[in-house]
Design a protein around this motif. Structure first.
Motif, PDB file in Angstrom:
ATOM      1  N   ASP A  85     -64.427 -44.133 120.454  1.00 27.56           N
ATOM      2  CA  ASP A  85     -64.403 -45.079 119.618  1.00 27.56           C
ATOM      3  C   ASP A  85     -65.188 -46.421 120.303  1.00 27.56           C
ATOM      4  O   ASP A  85     -64.710 -46.875 121.193  1.00 27.56           O
ATOM      5  CB  ASP A  85     -63.074 -45.339 119.181  1.00 27.56           C
ATOM      6  CG  ASP A  85     -62.976 -46.529 118.227  1.00 27.56           C
ATOM      7  OD1 ASP A  85     -63.886 -46.698 117.259  1.00 27.56           O
ATOM      8  OD2 ASP A  85     -61.796 -47.420 118.077  1.00 27.56           O
ATOM      9  N   TYR A  86     -66.561 -46.682 119.853  1.00 24.35           N
ATOM     10  CA  TYR A  86     -67.255 -47.595 120.375  1.00 24.35           C
ATOM     11  C   TYR A  86     -66.987 -49.137 119.524  1.00 24.35           C
ATOM     12  O   TYR A  86     -67.053 -49.047 118.184  1.00 24.35           O
ATOM     13  CB  TYR A  86     -68.696 -47.372 120.278  1.00 24.35           C
ATOM     14  CG  TYR A  86     -69.633 -47.996 120.863  1.00 24.35           C
ATOM     15  CD1 TYR A  86     -69.941 -47.929 122.098  1.00 24.35           C
ATOM     16  CD2 TYR A  86     -70.226 -49.331 120.442  1.00 24.35           C
ATOM     17  CE1 TYR A  86     -71.006 -48.562 122.908  1.00 24.35           C
ATOM     18  CE2 TYR A  86     -70.976 -50.043 121.192  1.00 24.35           C
ATOM     19  CZ  TYR A  86     -71.423 -49.587 122.492  1.00 24.35           C
ATOM     20  OH  TYR A  86     -72.175 -50.447 123.331  1.00 24.35           O
ATOM     21  N   GLY A  87     -66.676 -49.851 120.461  1.00 23.63           N
ATOM     22  CA  GLY A  87     -66.280 -51.329 119.492  1.00 23.63           C
ATOM     23  C   GLY A  87     -64.643 -51.027 119.374  1.00 23.63           C
ATOM     24  O   GLY A  87     -64.286 -51.340 118.126  1.00 23.63           O
ATOM     25  N   ALA A  88     -63.952 -50.809 120.235  1.00 26.34           N
ATOM     26  CA  ALA A  88     -62.364 -50.337 120.125  1.00 26.34           C
ATOM     27  C   ALA A  88     -61.595 -51.469 119.940  1.00 26.34           C
ATOM     28  O   ALA A  88     -60.452 -51.264 119.353  1.00 26.34           O
ATOM     29  CB  ALA A  88     -62.186 -49.500 121.310  1.00 26.34           C
TER      30      ALA A  88
ATOM     31  N   ASP B 176     -58.450 -36.477 122.226  1.00 25.40           N
ATOM     32  CA  ASP B 176     -58.749 -36.793 123.645  1.00 25.40           C
ATOM     33  C   ASP B 176     -59.639 -37.927 123.611  1.00 25.40           C
ATOM     34  O   ASP B 176     -60.939 -37.977 123.532  1.00 25.40           O
ATOM     35  CB  ASP B 176     -59.601 -35.594 124.718  1.00 25.40           C
ATOM     36  CG  ASP B 176     -59.697 -36.257 125.879  1.00 25.40           C
ATOM     37  OD1 ASP B 176     -59.171 -37.283 126.302  1.00 25.40           O
ATOM     38  OD2 ASP B 176     -60.548 -35.615 126.628  1.00 25.40           O
ATOM     39  N   SER B 177     -59.103 -38.832 123.303  1.00 24.37           N
ATOM     40  CA  SER B 177     -59.987 -40.247 122.701  1.00 24.37           C
ATOM     41  C   SER B 177     -59.882 -41.306 123.717  1.00 24.37           C
ATOM     42  O   SER B 177     -58.954 -41.586 124.509  1.00 24.37           O
ATOM     43  CB  SER B 177     -59.359 -40.669 121.270  1.00 24.37           C
ATOM     44  OG  SER B 177     -57.786 -41.015 121.687  1.00 24.37           O
ATOM     45  N   VAL B 178     -61.267 -42.084 123.803  1.00 31.93           N
ATOM     46  CA  VAL B 178     -61.185 -43.346 124.787  1.00 31.93           C
ATOM     47  C   VAL B 178     -62.102 -44.286 123.766  1.00 31.93           C
ATOM     48  O   VAL B 178     -62.757 -43.996 122.782  1.00 31.93           O
ATOM     49  CB  VAL B 178     -61.877 -42.974 126.097  1.00 31.93           C
ATOM     50  CG1 VAL B 178     -60.917 -42.026 126.907  1.00 31.93           C
ATOM     51  CG2 VAL B 178     -63.244 -42.106 125.708  1.00 31.93           C
ATOM     52  N   GLY B 179     -62.014 -45.563 124.147  1.00 28.45           N
ATOM     53  CA  GLY B 179     -62.728 -46.478 123.587  1.00 28.45           C
ATOM     54  C   GLY B 179     -63.734 -47.286 124.614  1.00 28.45           C
ATOM     55  O   GLY B 179     -63.488 -47.258 125.812  1.00 28.45           O
ATOM     56  N   ILE B 180     -64.675 -48.197 124.011  1.00 23.66           N
ATOM     57  CA  ILE B 180     -65.531 -48.716 124.577  1.00 23.66           C
ATOM     58  C   ILE B 180     -65.735 -50.197 124.080  1.00 23.66           C
ATOM     59  O   ILE B 180     -65.457 -50.222 122.780  1.00 23.66           O
ATOM     60  CB  ILE B 180     -66.872 -48.221 124.508  1.00 23.66           C
ATOM     61  CG1 ILE B 180     -67.132 -47.028 125.328  1.00 23.66           C
ATOM     62  CG2 ILE B 180     -67.922 -49.501 125.084  1.00 23.66           C
ATOM     63  CD1 ILE B 180     -67.004 -47.184 126.861  1.00 23.66           C
TER      64      ILE B 180
END
Length: 286
Positions: free
Chosen positions: A94-97, A112-116
């Motif tokens: 998720d970019y711009g989380a 399996d989620s991460v953010g930026i």
């Protein structure tokens, strides 16, 4: 690109600085460009506001509470959307989380989620409730090529200073069977035309680019993406109309705003020009 830009509208930063800006139309791309565009090093100052919803977890007013209740519903809808796609892996970026709301609900659904997130304040808030979930933009370089099944940008693309380099990076990271999901305001919607320079989704200069359905298709085709589907964000017409009425009148005119939002959604059933749209993009087939 500048050779074909023409004046479209004069507006202002209603949230932070009060500065005047112009929107210029690029015919080849069917996009509007915020002019002058602040230097990248100066952009952070324009986000220095406690009104910026994606960077805060505070609920200060009845309007804030209503926003968070509706956001809970839209987060579930977003998870349903990504769950439609059958990919080999369930990796999500998720970019711009912001404060990590979507990263959190995606993890609960088995991704399996991460953010930026560029904002340090928002990252700290995200990682307090869900450690090691949201990272700075430099961390993106550590991710392997084709490692992400889903990349999402929920009202983020319009903020990115270097559009072409960003899209190239998303293409590098996206798996062959993956989807790039982009949500942005639509400057051709009825509520945009109704409120004109007061339309809150122009949000200059934080929004550097302003898109239509045609401009999204044209932009991403240059990077070998094809548009698979579009989906309306119905609540945005009401939310943006409420904020726009505050820009125009100094206070929210609730009944008028809700009527404008409803009319925008009804007209969009025929035109497709909803206040905001979700675009699902995939790698173009050879």
């Amino acid at each position: 690109m500048n050779e074909s830009n023409t004046f479209f509208l004069k507006t202002k930063d209603f949230s932070v600085s009060g500065e005047d800006f112009e929107l210029h139309y690029n015919k080849a791309k069917d996009m509007l460009l915020t002019t002058p565009s602040p230097a990248t090093k100066d952009l952070a100052a324009y986000y220095d506001s406690n009104q910026y919803d994606s960077h805060t977890t505070q609920k200060r007013t009845v309007f804030d509470w209503a926003y968070y209740i509706v956001r809970g519903h839209t987060l579930k809808r977003k998870v349903r959307l990504i769950s439609r796609f059958k990919t080999q892996k369930k990796t999500l970026l998720d970019y711009g989380a912001g404060v990590g709301s979507f990263v959190r609900v995606a993890r609960k659904s088995g991704w399996d989620s991460v953010g930026i997130e560029a904002s340090k304040q928002a990252r700290v808030a995200a990682n307090q409730s869900l450690p090691d979930s949201v990272f700075n933009t430099e961390w993106l370089k550590k991710l392997p090529c084709k490692s992400q099944s889903i990349i999402t940008l929920w009202h983020v693309l319009e903020h990115l200073p270097n559009l072409n380099l960003s899209i190239q990076e998303f293409k590098r990271l996206l798996a062959d069977d993956g989807r790039l999901i982009v949500a942005v305001p639509n400057y051709k919607s009825y509520d945009a035309k109704y409120y004109k320079e007061f339309w809150a989704a122009y949000d200059v200069p934080r929004h550097l680019w302003h898109f239509s359905p045609k401009s999204i298709a044209r932009l991403f085709s240059q990077f070998d993406f094809e548009l698979e589907s579009t989906h309306p964000m119905l609540f945005d017409a009401y939310y943006v109309s409420l904020l726009s009425s505050k820009n125009k009148y100094g206070r929210m005119k609730i009944i008028n705003s809700l009527w404008t939002g409803l009319k925008s959604n009804l007209l969009a059933k025929q035109s497709g020009d909803y206040s905001s749209l979700i675009y699902v993009l995939k790698r173009a087939e050879n």
